[in-house]
Design an enzyme around this catalytic site. Structure first.
Site, PDB file in Angstrom:
ATOM      1  N   TYR A  58      72.384 -33.804  61.030  1.00  0.00           N
ATOM      2  CA  TYR A  58      72.157 -34.363  60.041  1.00  0.00           C
ATOM      3  C   TYR A  58      73.013 -34.144  58.681  1.00  0.00           C
ATOM      4  O   TYR A  58      73.039 -34.641  57.709  1.00  0.00           O
ATOM      5  CB  TYR A  58      70.448 -34.356  59.524  1.00  0.00           C
ATOM      6  CG  TYR A  58      69.933 -34.912  60.688  1.00  0.00           C
ATOM      7  CD1 TYR A  58      70.441 -35.833  61.944  1.00  0.00           C
ATOM      8  CD2 TYR A  58      68.282 -34.964  60.553  1.00  0.00           C
ATOM      9  CE1 TYR A  58      69.459 -35.798  62.847  1.00  0.00           C
ATOM     10  CE2 TYR A  58      67.547 -35.227  61.745  1.00  0.00           C
ATOM     11  CZ  TYR A  58      68.069 -35.984  62.752  1.00  0.00           C
ATOM     12  OH  TYR A  58      67.181 -36.567  63.746  1.00  0.00           O
ATOM     13  N   LEU A 238      61.194 -40.331  46.153  1.00  0.00           N
ATOM     14  CA  LEU A 238      60.028 -39.401  45.899  1.00  0.00           C
ATOM     15  C   LEU A 238      58.886 -39.918  45.692  1.00  0.00           C
ATOM     16  O   LEU A 238      57.824 -39.446  46.163  1.00  0.00           O
ATOM     17  CB  LEU A 238      60.388 -38.739  44.402  1.00  0.00           C
ATOM     18  CG  LEU A 238      61.663 -37.775  44.222  1.00  0.00           C
ATOM     19  CD1 LEU A 238      61.782 -36.942  43.059  1.00  0.00           C
ATOM     20  CD2 LEU A 238      61.861 -36.718  45.812  1.00  0.00           C
TER      21      LEU A 238
END
Ligand code: A2P
Length: 287
Positions: A58, A238
Site C-alpha cells: 500500500y 477524519l
C-alpha cells in the site's frame, strides 16, 4: 454477545483474538498526499479502533507504523492493545521482458511453510490468508505436516457479496472471515468492477439506516459484525473514520440481517482480472 467500543474482539483458533472492526489503509499512492495515512491512523486510534489493516504494497506502511508508535508514545494505547495485519513481499508487481506479470514460481504450501516459520520466529502472532477459495484453504489444511492452521481468510464480503458458501466452510474449519471492501470500495474504475451498483445507495440499506438514525455505511458494517465477519472499512477522512466506528449503539434484528443477506448479488467488486491467468487465481471457482 454485546459489542462495545472497548470489547468487540472475537477469538481466533490459535488462542489470540481479533477486533471485529479495523481501519483499512489501502489508498492509491499516486493521489494520496504524504502524511494522509499517518493522520488517519492516529485519528482511528484516538476514536477507538484497535485493529489496523495494512500492507507493504500500500506504500504507506511506514506512516501507519509511525502513527501507531506516536499513539503508544503519547499513552493513548499500549502495543499489546493493537492488532496489526500486515502482508509481506519483496518485489512489487514484477514483470518479464515483455512487460507481462512475472508470477512467482513457489507454491502455496511452500509459502505457507514460510509463514509458519514467521510465527515460530515470533515475527507474527497469528497467520492467515487472503483471497483463498475453498480448494486453496483445503490445500493448506490438508498439507502433510501442517504446523499452524490459517486463522483468518481475508476476502471481499459485504451486503452485495455475502459469501454464504465460503463463510459456512470457514465456520466449519474455525477460520474467521475478514471482510474487505465492506462499504463497496471506492469505485475506482482502474480496479473495481462497476457492474455491481453503488452499495451505499441501496434502498433497503438506506431505509434500515433511517430507522436507526444511522448511516448506510454503519448498517453495512454492523451487518457483517453481527454475523461474526470482521470489517476493515477504509477511510482517510477524519470524520468518516470516526463515524464508521459508531456501530455499537444499535443492533440489527434477525429479520433485518436475513433481509440484508437477501441483497447478495454474487458479483464481486474486486475481480482482479489482470491476474486471471495466474495458476492460483482464486476466483475461477464458485467459492
Ligand atoms: P474516504 O477515504 O474518502 O472516506 P471500502 O472500505 O469498502 O473499500 O470503502 C472505502 C471507500 O469508501 C473509500 O473511497 C472511502 O473514502 C469511502 N468511505 C469510507 N467511509 C465512508 C462512509 N462512511 N460513507 C461513504 N463513503 C465512505
Amino acid at each position: 454477545m454485546a459489542l462495545t467500543p472497548q470489547k468487540h474482539s472475537i477469538p481466533l483458533s490459535d488462542g489470540n483474538s481479533i477486533p471485529l472492526i479495523g481501519l483499512g489503509t489501502y489508498s492509491n499512492p499516486q493521489n494520496t498526499p504524504k502524511g494522509t495515512a499517518l493522520a488517519a491512523v492516529k485519528r482511528a486510534i484516538e476514536v477507538g479502533y484497535r485493529h489496523i489493516d495494512g500492507a507493504l504494497i500500500y506504500c504507506n506502511e511506514d506512516e501507519v507504523g509511525q502513527a501507531i508508535r506516536e499513539k503508544i508514545a503519547d499513552g493513548t494505547v499500549k502495543r499489546e492493545d493493537i492488532f496489526y495485519c500486515g502482508k509481506p513481499g519483496d518485489t512489487f508487481y514484477p514483470q518479464d521482458e515483455n512487460g507481462k506479470c512475472a508470477y512467482h514460481k513457489s507454491n502455496l504450501c511452500a509459502t505457507w511453510e514460510a509463514m509458519e516459520a514467521c510465527k515460530d520466529a515470533g515475527l507474527a502472532k497469528s497467520i492467515g490468508v487472503s483471497n483463498f477459495n475453498k480448494r486453496q484453504l483445503e490445500l493448506i489444511l490438508n498439507k502433510p505436516g501442517l504446523k499452524h492452521k490459517p486463522v483468518i481468510n481475508q476476502v471481499e464480503c459485504h451486503p452485495y457479496f455475502t459469501q454464504p458458501k465460503l463463510r459456512e466452510y470457514c465456520r466449519e474449519k474455525n477460520i474467521v472471515i475478514v471482510g474487505y471492501s465492506p462499504l463497496g470500495t471506492n469505485r475506482d474504475p482502474s480496479w473495481v468492477n462497476l457492474e455491481c451498483p453503488p452499495m451505499l445507495e441501496d434502498k433497503l440499506l438506506t431505509s434500515i439506516a433511517q430507522k436507526y438514525k444511522k448511516t448506510t455505511a454503519q448498517v453495512c458494517l454492523r451487518f457483517n459484525m453481527q454475523r461474526g465477519v470482521v470489517v476493515i472499512p477504509k477511510s482517510f477522512n477524519l470524520d468518516r473514520i470516526k463515524d464508521n466506528f459508531q456501530v455499537f449503539d444499535f443492533s440489527l434484528s434477525e429479520e433485518e440481517i436475513k433481509a440484508i443477506e437477501g441483497l447478495n448479488k454474487n458479483i464481486r467488486f474486486v475481480v482482479l482480472p489482470f491476474w486471471a491467468d495466474h495458476p492460483e487465481y482464486p476466483f475461477h471457482e464458485e467459492y
